[in-house]
Write a protein that holds these residues in place. Structure first.
Motif, PDB file in Angstrom:
ATOM      1  N   ARG A  53       5.362  -3.512   9.386  1.00  0.00           N
ATOM      2  CA  ARG A  53       5.878  -2.308   8.387  1.00  0.00           C
ATOM      3  C   ARG A  53       7.307  -2.857   8.109  1.00  0.00           C
ATOM      4  O   ARG A  53       7.994  -2.105   7.810  1.00  0.00           O
ATOM      5  N   ARG A  68       1.033  -1.327   0.100  1.00  0.00           N
ATOM      6  CA  ARG A  68       0.045  -0.086  -0.010  1.00  0.00           C
ATOM      7  C   ARG A  68       0.844   1.280  -0.168  1.00  0.00           C
ATOM      8  O   ARG A  68       1.996   1.316   0.644  1.00  0.00           O
ATOM      9  N   ASP A  69       0.586   2.267  -0.866  1.00  0.00           N
ATOM     10  CA  ASP A  69       1.228   3.480  -0.912  1.00  0.00           C
ATOM     11  C   ASP A  69       1.537   4.214   0.199  1.00  0.00           C
ATOM     12  O   ASP A  69       2.793   4.631   0.731  1.00  0.00           O
ATOM     13  N   GLU A  70       0.778   3.786   1.218  1.00  0.00           N
ATOM     14  CA  GLU A  70       0.922   4.633   2.637  1.00  0.00           C
ATOM     15  C   GLU A  70       1.710   3.987   3.637  1.00  0.00           C
ATOM     16  O   GLU A  70       1.866   4.310   4.778  1.00  0.00           O
ATOM     17  N   ILE A  71       2.240   2.624   3.110  1.00  0.00           N
ATOM     18  CA  ILE A  71       3.260   1.943   3.998  1.00  0.00           C
ATOM     19  C   ILE A  71       4.408   1.727   3.318  1.00  0.00           C
ATOM     20  O   ILE A  71       4.419   1.126   2.209  1.00  0.00           O
ATOM     21  N   GLY A 127       5.824   3.717   1.258  1.00  0.00           N
ATOM     22  CA  GLY A 127       5.909   4.196  -0.256  1.00  0.00           C
ATOM     23  C   GLY A 127       5.389   2.937  -0.928  1.00  0.00           C
ATOM     24  O   GLY A 127       5.752   2.956  -2.233  1.00  0.00           O
ATOM     25  N   GLY A 128       4.752   2.024  -0.740  1.00  0.00           N
ATOM     26  CA  GLY A 128       4.326   0.672  -1.699  1.00  0.00           C
ATOM     27  C   GLY A 128       5.016  -0.440  -1.653  1.00  0.00           C
ATOM     28  O   GLY A 128       4.910  -1.462  -2.332  1.00  0.00           O
TER      29      GLY A 128
END
Length: 180
Positions: free
Chosen positions: A126, A112-115, A117-118
């Protein structure tokens, strides 16, 4: 139907990527452009990786041709000479099973982009898959990695290493104007 890239073929078969590229350059097999390797090539690469010796170009061409013929005729085992045989069906089945397990594991990764930066991370964390795989490829002791990240399974570590080998980081080319 399998159609793996050069880096994927090398990673899944355990053969050095340079050897895969050399076989293409020397005409041992012709995977097309861009190179994509089907099952017969993967079985051939896996067989080469399992040998404790190296074959010259002509012998590699002959081996590839014999494996291709065996797969076409659906032979399970090849007799390569006095006392030498190659279990083509087991090599093929093992490759299919490993790729299927890897793909199942890979589908569970979070991107996901919010984790980060993808960048793919292990589910519920994380922790970047690439970080763990690169540590292991650089020679980090798996026990120490497990000590630092106890939630990781043996499969996570095996496939993180495979992920990094199969999908190396591609750096963006530097902008020449910005470099001045």
């Amino acid at each position: 139907m399998l159609a793996l890239t050069t880096t994927e073929a090398a990673a899944f078969t355990g053969l050095d990527e340079r050897v895969v590229r050399k076989d293409v350059e020397q005409g041992v097999l012709e995977p097309g452009s861009p190179p994509r390797f089907a099952e017969v090539a993967l079985v051939y690469f896996r067989a080469c990786a399992s040998f404790a010796f190296h074959l010259d170009v002509q012998d590699r061409k002959r081996l590839y041709a014999v494996i291709a013929d065996a797969q076409k005729r659906q032979l399970a085992r090849l007799d390569l000479g006095s006392g030498w045989s190659l279990d083509v069906s087991t090599l093929s089945a093992d490759l299919h099973a490993r790729i299927a397990r890897f793909e199942e594991w890979r589908r569970a990764l979070v991107t996901r982009d919010e984790i980060l930066g993808g960048e793919p991370v292990f589910p519920g964390t994380r922790l970047a898959v690439r970080h763990v795989g690169e540590m292991l490829l650089r020679g980090a002791d798996p026990n120490e990695v497990r000590e630092d990240y106890p939630a990781l399974t043996e499969q996570d570590m095996e496939f993180a290493r495979l992920f990094v080998a199969a999908y190396p980081r591609v750096e963006k080319p530097r902008d020449q104007a910005a470099a001045r």
